[in-house]
Design a protein around this motif. Sequence first.
Motif, PDB file in Angstrom:
ATOM      1  N   ILE A 158       1.190  -1.231   0.794  1.00 31.09           N
ATOM      2  CA  ILE A 158      -0.313  -1.191   0.834  1.00 31.09           C
ATOM      3  C   ILE A 158      -0.619  -2.492  -0.149  1.00 31.09           C
ATOM      4  N   PHE A 159      -0.211  -2.657  -1.319  1.00 29.63           N
ATOM      5  CA  PHE A 159      -0.393  -3.569  -2.172  1.00 29.63           C
ATOM      6  C   PHE A 159      -0.257  -4.905  -1.552  1.00 29.63           C
ATOM      7  N   ALA A 160       0.752  -5.105  -0.699  1.00 26.01           N
ATOM      8  CA  ALA A 160       1.035  -6.522   0.003  1.00 26.01           C
ATOM      9  C   ALA A 160       0.001  -6.681   0.842  1.00 26.01           C
ATOM     10  N   GLU A 161      -0.070  -5.618   1.729  1.00 28.12           N
ATOM     11  CA  GLU A 161      -0.929  -5.678   2.838  1.00 28.12           C
ATOM     12  C   GLU A 161      -2.514  -5.970   2.358  1.00 28.12           C
ATOM     13  N   LEU A 162      -2.878  -5.467   1.331  1.00 25.32           N
ATOM     14  CA  LEU A 162      -4.522  -5.772   0.778  1.00 25.32           C
ATOM     15  C   LEU A 162      -4.179  -6.938  -0.198  1.00 25.32           C
ATOM     16  N   ASN A 163      -3.117  -7.671  -0.345  1.00 23.02           N
ATOM     17  CA  ASN A 163      -3.281  -8.843  -1.313  1.00 23.02           C
ATOM     18  C   ASN A 163      -3.562  -8.413  -2.608  1.00 23.02           C
ATOM     19  N   LEU A 164      -2.869  -7.350  -3.296  1.00 25.60           N
ATOM     20  CA  LEU A 164      -3.342  -6.633  -4.399  1.00 25.60           C
ATOM     21  C   LEU A 164      -2.225  -7.038  -5.531  1.00 25.60           C
ATOM     22  N   GLN A 165      -2.612  -7.365  -6.881  1.00 24.57           N
ATOM     23  CA  GLN A 165      -1.555  -7.506  -7.746  1.00 24.57           C
ATOM     24  C   GLN A 165      -1.583  -6.422  -8.747  1.00 24.57           C
ATOM     25  N   VAL A 166      -0.479  -5.989  -9.075  1.00 25.72           N
ATOM     26  CA  VAL A 166      -0.257  -4.763 -10.297  1.00 25.72           C
ATOM     27  C   VAL A 166      -1.236  -5.171 -11.400  1.00 25.72           C
ATOM     28  N   PRO A 167      -2.192  -4.308 -11.898  1.00 20.56           N
ATOM     29  CA  PRO A 167      -3.253  -4.449 -12.671  1.00 20.56           C
ATOM     30  C   PRO A 167      -2.697  -4.340 -14.195  1.00 20.56           C
ATOM     31  N   THR A 168      -3.037  -5.081 -15.241  1.00 22.97           N
ATOM     32  CA  THR A 168      -2.648  -5.178 -16.357  1.00 22.97           C
ATOM     33  C   THR A 168      -3.774  -4.685 -17.515  1.00 22.97           C
ATOM     34  N   THR A 169      -4.918  -4.746 -17.004  1.00 23.13           N
ATOM     35  CA  THR A 169      -6.236  -4.366 -17.901  1.00 23.13           C
ATOM     36  C   THR A 169      -7.027  -3.331 -17.235  1.00 23.13           C
ATOM     37  N   GLN A 170      -7.816  -2.406 -18.115  1.00 18.83           N
ATOM     38  CA  GLN A 170      -8.355  -1.461 -17.362  1.00 18.83           C
ATOM     39  C   GLN A 170      -9.585  -2.009 -16.269  1.00 18.83           C
ATOM     40  N   ALA A 171      -9.967  -3.165 -16.458  1.00 21.18           N
ATOM     41  CA  ALA A 171     -11.077  -3.822 -15.698  1.00 21.18           C
ATOM     42  C   ALA A 171     -10.245  -4.316 -14.364  1.00 21.18           C
ATOM     43  N   GLU A 172      -9.142  -4.810 -14.391  1.00 20.73           N
ATOM     44  CA  GLU A 172      -8.167  -4.916 -13.446  1.00 20.73           C
ATOM     45  C   GLU A 172      -8.038  -3.890 -12.483  1.00 20.73           C
ATOM     46  N   PHE A 173      -7.891  -2.733 -13.131  1.00 19.58           N
ATOM     47  CA  PHE A 173      -7.270  -1.544 -12.609  1.00 19.58           C
ATOM     48  C   PHE A 173      -8.621  -0.894 -11.758  1.00 19.58           C
ATOM     49  N   VAL A 174      -9.728  -0.929 -12.357  1.00 21.94           N
ATOM     50  CA  VAL A 174     -10.950  -0.725 -11.742  1.00 21.94           C
ATOM     51  C   VAL A 174     -11.271  -1.423 -10.362  1.00 21.94           C
ATOM     52  N   GLY A 175     -10.670  -2.802 -10.559  1.00 19.91           N
ATOM     53  CA  GLY A 175     -10.994  -3.650  -9.707  1.00 19.91           C
ATOM     54  C   GLY A 175     -10.038  -3.552  -8.282  1.00 19.91           C
ATOM     55  N   VAL A 176      -8.766  -3.216  -8.483  1.00 24.28           N
ATOM     56  CA  VAL A 176      -7.918  -2.739  -7.433  1.00 24.28           C
ATOM     57  C   VAL A 176      -8.395  -1.579  -6.891  1.00 24.28           C
ATOM     58  N   LEU A 177      -8.830  -0.682  -7.610  1.00 24.26           N
ATOM     59  CA  LEU A 177      -9.226   0.792  -6.939  1.00 24.26           C
ATOM     60  C   LEU A 177     -10.546   0.446  -6.052  1.00 24.26           C
ATOM     61  N   LYS A 178     -11.298  -0.486  -6.504  1.00 32.53           N
ATOM     62  CA  LYS A 178     -12.632  -0.788  -5.696  1.00 32.53           C
ATOM     63  C   LYS A 178     -12.228  -1.714  -4.399  1.00 32.53           C
ATOM     64  N   ALA A 179     -11.066  -2.483  -4.488  1.00 31.69           N
ATOM     65  CA  ALA A 179     -10.648  -3.151  -3.422  1.00 31.69           C
ATOM     66  C   ALA A 179     -10.015  -2.530  -2.025  1.00 31.69           C
ATOM     67  N   ILE A 180      -9.251  -1.333  -2.589  1.00 32.97           N
ATOM     68  CA  ILE A 180      -8.681  -0.348  -1.839  1.00 32.97           C
ATOM     69  C   ILE A 180      -9.812   0.412  -1.268  1.00 32.97           C
ATOM     70  N   LYS A 181     -10.822   0.825  -1.749  1.00 31.18           N
ATOM     71  CA  LYS A 181     -11.860   1.691  -1.242  1.00 31.18           C
ATOM     72  C   LYS A 181     -12.609   1.010  -0.277  1.00 31.18           C
ATOM     73  N   ASP A 182     -12.912  -0.362  -0.842  1.00 31.95           N
ATOM     74  CA  ASP A 182     -13.682  -1.120   0.216  1.00 31.95           C
ATOM     75  C   ASP A 182     -12.999  -1.420   1.372  1.00 31.95           C
ATOM     76  N   ASN A 183     -11.639  -1.545   1.394  1.00 31.14           N
ATOM     77  CA  ASN A 183     -11.086  -1.923   2.656  1.00 31.14           C
ATOM     78  C   ASN A 183     -11.135  -0.499   3.462  1.00 31.14           C
ATOM     79  N   GLY A 184     -11.311   0.510   3.080  1.00 31.23           N
ATOM     80  CA  GLY A 184     -11.401   1.891   3.746  1.00 31.23           C
ATOM     81  C   GLY A 184     -10.383   2.397   4.625  1.00 31.23           C
ATOM     82  N   LYS A 185      -8.836   1.868   4.386  1.00 30.68           N
ATOM     83  CA  LYS A 185      -7.898   2.280   5.139  1.00 30.68           C
ATOM     84  C   LYS A 185      -7.093   3.257   4.281  1.00 30.68           C
TER      85      LYS A 185
END
Length: 427
Positions: A158-185
């Motif tokens: 899923i991370f590869a499909e959505l071009n996501l990187q493993v988060p290392t900070t809290q801001a990056e973590f929330v950013g990853v969550l938002k990107a997954i939600k925005d994708n909707g899948k």
Amino acid sequence: MVAAAAAVLTSACAPSATPTATTSDSPGTASGGATKVVLTLGSWRTEDLAMWEDEILPAFENSHPNIDVKFSPTNTNEYNAAIQSQVDGGTGPDLITCRPYDVNRSWIKKGYFEKLDGKPMLDTFDALALDPWSDDAGSRYCLPTAAVLAGFYYNKDIFAELNLQVPTTQAEFVGVLKAIKDNGKYTPLAVGSSESWQLAYNGLYSIGPVYWKGEEGRQGLIKGTTKVTDPEFVAAFSAFEAWKPYLPKGFQSLKYPDMTQLFTLGKAAILPDGSWNINQVAVDGLNVGVFGPPSDVTGGERYLQEMPDMAIGINAASKNKEAAETFLTWTASPEFQESYVNKLPGFFSMGRQPVTYTNTLAQDFANLKQGAKLTPRLGLDRLSAGTPPFDDEVWRVLQLMLNEDLSPQKATEELQKGLASWYTPQQ
């Protein structure tokens, strides 16, 4: 693991109808006619019976032919009361598997264990590993066997499909969550709030230490130099609250197994969970990775929850203390530690010497320890020995935060009020 965690917090469990441990008054005979000592080892892990009998104990007995060890487990929810009944009645096992922190501290005060101070076996472990099984003066009574870790399983595909990187900070973590939600899948986080224990153990206690600075904050609560209402704790609760928009539909009714299933079916991208669930998560065909709790800022300190899960102590009333000490010394050896944790993927050695893990996910979890500051669960050391137990209260308020919009400020105020009503800080 769930039941075991709950049992740690409960001082009054239903007693076992018949004690499972036996005394070792009747020695056997070793080859060559030598007297053989028979030890009993009490434990709450009934699921490990075959492992001990078929693999671990034969390895010990092969190198110690004059000692036999019988693994004598009791059901998890009955273990605390059963051990107390057996030891008080003079039928306790020679070797007792020790609960961490408050439960074991009460057993130490009752005189259940032989003191281990000065034994070379202790040198294998550092203070943080030994403290959960020590008395108020710092004397050691149990030797660490294994710990568990908490972090985040993620679906690599899923991370590869959505071009996501493993988060290392809290801001990056929330950013990853938002990107997954925005994708909707996919659902970003496989988290449900029906069972409140895991909101603490896999949620707050995992991501919170970066805010309260691990041992600095935990010890501060114990010593009374900090309060739950201090900004660093409120910030931790706020970071947990930030998960809410990314939970599954109907999360209020999802139980712990439902969360795992949501992830293993490929419907959720991230599962906050413990290492003890490795075998349930690593299903065939699922490309799973692990990452640790994010730091608060880029390049900031990393913290990892390492929860001391079990240790072994010598019954002070045992008639075979010398043989029991021989066995306990063997459990401090690399031979035992590496064998034990590789037969139970998701449990980790607490010794100083590095251990190689044959399970890939277990090794991934172990790698998270490198460079991280380790800290146990916030609420189990002293803070839950009275009423209301702090740990139970954390479970309750976290559930209210998700289900009824209790604010981080109100949650921490309730926790501090409950703690202040009975707890006397340790100086």
